[in-house]
Design a protein around this motif. Structure first.
Motif, PDB file in Angstrom:
ATOM      1  N   MET A  51       0.837  -1.161   0.000  1.00  0.00           N
ATOM      2  CA  MET A  51       0.000   0.000   0.000  1.00  0.00           C
ATOM      3  C   MET A  51       0.893   1.238   0.000  1.00  0.00           C
ATOM      4  SD  MET A  51      -3.203   0.773   2.488  1.00  0.00           S
ATOM      5  CE  MET A  51      -3.742  -0.877   2.224  1.00  0.00           C
ATOM      6  N   SER A  52       0.537   2.214  -0.808  1.00  0.00           N
ATOM      7  CA  SER A  52       1.365   3.415  -0.903  1.00  0.00           C
ATOM      8  C   SER A  52       0.595   4.629  -0.398  1.00  0.00           C
ATOM      9  CB  SER A  52       1.807   3.630  -2.343  1.00  0.00           C
ATOM     10  OG  SER A  52       0.687   3.836  -3.168  1.00  0.00           O
ATOM     11  N   VAL A  53       1.348   5.580   0.119  1.00  0.00           N
ATOM     12  CA  VAL A  53       0.768   6.806   0.659  1.00  0.00           C
ATOM     13  C   VAL A  53       1.517   8.008   0.105  1.00  0.00           C
ATOM     14  CG1 VAL A  53      -0.041   5.732   2.790  1.00  0.00           C
ATOM     15  CG2 VAL A  53       2.221   6.744   2.724  1.00  0.00           C
ATOM     16  N   ARG A  54       0.857   9.142   0.203  1.00  0.00           N
ATOM     17  CA  ARG A  54       1.445  10.404  -0.219  1.00  0.00           C
ATOM     18  C   ARG A  54       1.525  11.296   1.009  1.00  0.00           C
ATOM     19  NH1 ARG A  54      -1.125  15.270  -3.539  1.00  0.00           N
ATOM     20  NH2 ARG A  54      -2.973  14.563  -2.464  1.00  0.00           N
ATOM     21  N   ILE A  55       2.693  11.874   1.248  1.00  0.00           N
ATOM     22  CA  ILE A  55       2.911  12.788   2.366  1.00  0.00           C
ATOM     23  C   ILE A  55       3.134  14.163   1.769  1.00  0.00           C
ATOM     24  CG2 ILE A  55       4.398  13.377   4.309  1.00  0.00           C
ATOM     25  CD1 ILE A  55       5.066  10.359   4.492  1.00  0.00           C
TER      26      ILE A  55
ATOM     27  N   ASP B  39      -3.108   6.256  -1.238  1.00  0.00           N
ATOM     28  CA  ASP B  39      -3.422   6.237  -2.666  1.00  0.00           C
ATOM     29  C   ASP B  39      -4.561   5.255  -2.913  1.00  0.00           C
ATOM     30  OD1 ASP B  39      -1.439   8.058  -3.297  1.00  0.00           O
ATOM     31  OD2 ASP B  39       0.078   6.500  -3.594  1.00  0.00           O
ATOM     32  N   PRO B  40      -5.390   5.496  -3.923  1.00  0.00           N
ATOM     33  CA  PRO B  40      -6.507   4.577  -4.181  1.00  0.00           C
ATOM     34  C   PRO B  40      -6.004   3.195  -4.606  1.00  0.00           C
ATOM     35  CG  PRO B  40      -6.476   6.373  -5.779  1.00  0.00           C
ATOM     36  CD  PRO B  40      -5.402   6.648  -4.801  1.00  0.00           C
ATOM     37  N   ALA B  41      -6.567   2.159  -3.985  1.00  0.00           N
ATOM     38  CA  ALA B  41      -6.175   0.786  -4.296  1.00  0.00           C
ATOM     39  C   ALA B  41      -6.961   0.237  -5.475  1.00  0.00           C
ATOM     40  CB  ALA B  41      -6.378  -0.106  -3.078  1.00  0.00           C
ATOM     41  N   SER B  42      -8.173   0.751  -5.670  1.00  0.00           N
ATOM     42  CA  SER B  42      -9.003   0.290  -6.787  1.00  0.00           C
ATOM     43  C   SER B  42      -9.723   1.503  -7.387  1.00  0.00           C
ATOM     44  CB  SER B  42     -10.019  -0.744  -6.300  1.00  0.00           C
ATOM     45  OG  SER B  42     -10.878  -0.169  -5.337  1.00  0.00           O
TER      46      SER B  42
ATOM     47  N   MET C  44     -11.658   1.519   1.725  1.00  0.00           N
ATOM     48  CA  MET C  44     -11.934   2.325   2.911  1.00  0.00           C
ATOM     49  C   MET C  44     -10.774   3.247   3.278  1.00  0.00           C
ATOM     50  SD  MET C  44     -14.967   1.562   3.471  1.00  0.00           S
ATOM     51  CE  MET C  44     -15.311   2.322   5.010  1.00  0.00           C
ATOM     52  N   ASN C  45      -9.566   2.918   2.830  1.00  0.00           N
ATOM     53  CA  ASN C  45      -8.414   3.768   3.158  1.00  0.00           C
ATOM     54  C   ASN C  45      -8.453   5.109   2.434  1.00  0.00           C
ATOM     55  OD1 ASN C  45      -7.206   2.080   5.001  1.00  0.00           O
ATOM     56  ND2 ASN C  45      -6.069   0.972   3.441  1.00  0.00           N
TER      57      ASN C  45
END
Length: 101
Positions: free
Chosen positions: A1-5, A28-31, A47-48
């Motif tokens: 899973m990736s995120v943006r800071i 970041d959107p997974a789907s 949900m993330n």
């Protein structure tokens, strides 16, 4: 899973800097989002995408991502130098720009 800071920009409609002093961690959107055929609403099972974590410093956000095993990317804020002018500067005799009124 990736995120943006990142650090959000100052609101264009307000003169204050209330919400631009924190760092946000956004997943970041997974789907991709899908459209409901009956109502036309967009929805997602991810949900993330609703989670936005706030941190006071960039280092805290990076530490959180590393602690939880998240791939992250940091987007540095683009700060433009602000030229401080007063109202009386519009009427100076040494004004460089043409009069528009």
């Amino acid at each position: 899973m990736s995120v943006r800071i990142y650090r959000p920009a100052k609101s264009a409609t307000q003169s204050g800097t209330a919400r631009s002093k924190v760092w946000l961690l956004v997943f970041d959107p997974a789907s991709p989002r899908s459209t409901d055929p009956l109502m036309g609403w967009t929805s997602s099972g991810d949900m993330n995408s609703q989670v936005r974590l706030r941190f006071t410093t960039k280092e805290e956000a990076i530490a959180y991502a590393e602690k939880n095993g998240l791939d992250y990317r940091v987007e540095e804020p683009k700060l433009a130098p602000r030229k401080i002018l007063s109202y009386s500067d519009n009427f100076k005799s040494t004004r460089a720009g043409p009069w528009t009124h």
